[in-house]
Enzyme design. Structure first.
Site, mmCIF file in Angstrom:
data_model
loop_
_atom_site.group_PDB
_atom_site.id
_atom_site.type_symbol
_atom_site.label_atom_id
_atom_site.label_comp_id
_atom_site.label_asym_id
_atom_site.label_seq_id
_atom_site.Cartn_x
_atom_site.Cartn_y
_atom_site.Cartn_z
ATOM 1 N N LYS A 136 38.315 47.307 23.113
ATOM 2 C CA LYS A 136 37.247 46.573 22.455
ATOM 3 C C LYS A 136 37.311 45.148 22.865
ATOM 4 C CE LYS A 136 35.623 50.066 19.855
ATOM 5 N NZ LYS A 136 36.360 51.145 20.955
ATOM 6 N N ASP A 137 36.285 44.506 22.991
ATOM 7 C CA ASP A 137 36.226 42.976 23.407
ATOM 8 C C ASP A 137 37.300 42.189 22.677
ATOM 9 O OD1 ASP A 137 33.488 44.681 23.190
ATOM 10 O OD2 ASP A 137 33.108 42.920 24.637
ATOM 11 N N HIS A 138 37.552 41.135 23.676
ATOM 12 C CA HIS A 138 38.631 40.073 23.166
ATOM 13 C C HIS A 138 37.644 38.957 22.253
ATOM 14 C CE1 HIS A 138 40.404 35.946 23.653
ATOM 15 N NE2 HIS A 138 41.421 36.761 23.590
ATOM 16 N N LYS A 172 40.137 43.069 14.169
ATOM 17 C CA LYS A 172 40.653 42.267 14.674
ATOM 18 C C LYS A 172 39.724 40.874 15.263
ATOM 19 C CE LYS A 172 40.617 44.317 19.495
ATOM 20 N NZ LYS A 172 39.521 43.490 19.908
#
Length: 349
Positions: free
Chosen positions: A81-83, A52
């Site tokens: 998980k980080d944006h 993503k």
């Protein structure tokens, strides 16, 4: 305590080596989840290896749920998980009695401005993916236009890799501007209830704050890696802990070699595993924050321990025409920002 009062937790290796541009694009911050096993190839759960871009994990879960026509509760993840990054992680989808959809990659694909989702692999497995199953995360991070020289950055990097860094919870745990800790305090003043904090985010934020406070105190007292009487140690690479009432030369050697790490408290209701001098130090720090302590205990959180030291594994630094690229692997629960804040200055660190 207010959001603006969120501390700049003490650093171990001295002042950061100047400013660098950080997360200019999502590709500048890449994360890959490392699992201890691979799916077995059959079962009711379809495991998806997804990439993503510029999307949070909760939003990814909702996207997959819509496309595969399942409830979000039937989707399992191991970690968030980080944006603002490019990340790769596993999701599991419960599909009892259903075949794997045709053209699955096209079904899950998403291209919407900066946001992207792509299916990299998939397989069946008998069980749902549970939280905290992954072993580690692999990071690759671009630091653009650093103010420090290549030699200064390389010297500091070798220090971090050899000695480790303080295992702080990163700023993302505390929200934008540290707002989550202020929200936690307001909730504790009313009385914590599960319905007001369904995911436990604010409770976790409060416990993270107290852990960071204890860790900072250990650094300030120059006993971060000094075995204290009553210390609880973590065996590197495992979840095993043991208490040492009387530290000796052997423990000091194991600590210096990275075989064991001292731990700090994830505060909760009940007896702490630490005793003696270590427990007294922790108690002094916790007592400075009575509202957080009382709120955590009232919520019934169970005491736990977390390593004070974070060791970057398989770490590299490569110089490029725009700056430096660093790569490293951190054990589950470790924050890349804890490593970077010992190296450079940036408002996100």
């Amino acid at each position: 305590m207010t959001a603006s009062a969120l501390p700049d937790w003490s650093r171990l290796h001295g002042a950061p080596l100047g400013h660098a541009r950080f997360r200019v694009t999502p590709e500048d911050f890449q994360v890959e989840e490392i699992m201890p096993f691979t799916p077995e190839g059959e079962g009711e759960h379809l495991w998806l290896w997804l990439e993503k871009r510029a999307m949070s994990t909760p939003v990814l879960v909702r996207h997959v749920a819509r496309r595969l026509e399942v409830a979000p509760r039937d989707i399992g993840i191991s970690g968030l998980k980080d944006h603002g990054a490019v990340t790769r992680q596993w999701l599991s989808v419960w599909l009892p009695g259903r075949e794997t959809p045709e053209r699955l990659a096209a079904l899950l694909a998403l291209e919407d401005g900066a946001t992207r989702v792509a299916l990299l692999d998939h397989a069946r497995h008998p069980r749902k993916l549970k939280r905290g199953v992954h072993l580690a995360n692999r990071f690759r991070i671009e630091l653009r236009e650093p103010e420090a020289s290549e030699s200064a950055l390389d010297d500091r990097w070798q220090q971090l890799v050899t000695q480790g860094v303080p295992n702080y919870f990163g700023p993302q745990r505390f929200g934008v501007g540290g707002d989550n800790i202020s929200r936690a305090l307001r909730l504790f003043e009313r009385g914590w209830r599960r319905r007001d904090d369904r995911e436990g985010l604010l409770l976790s934020t409060a416990r993270s704050y107290l852990f960071n406070a204890v860790l900072a105190e250990r650094i300030d007292q120059d006993c971060w890696l000094t075995p204290l009487a009553g210390e609880v140690f973590n065996l590197a690479g495992s979840a095993s802990h043991f208490t040492a009432e009387s530290p000796d030369a052997e423990l000091s050697e194991r600590l210096a070699s990275g075989d064991i790490h001292p731990t700090g408290p994830l505060w909760g209701r009940g007896e702490t595993a630490a005793c003696g001098v270590a427990a007294e130090l922790e108690q002094r720090v916790i007592e400075r924050h009575p509202l957080l302590r009382a709120g955590i205990e009232q919520a019934g959180a169970k005491p736990a321990r977390r390593s004070l030291r974070l060791m970057p594994e398989a770490a590299t630094m490569v110089n490029g025409h725009e700056g430096v690229s660093v790569s490293f692997t951190l054990a589950r629960g470790g924050f890349a920002t804890a490593v970077l804040r010992e190296l450079i200055t940036h408002e996100q660190l």
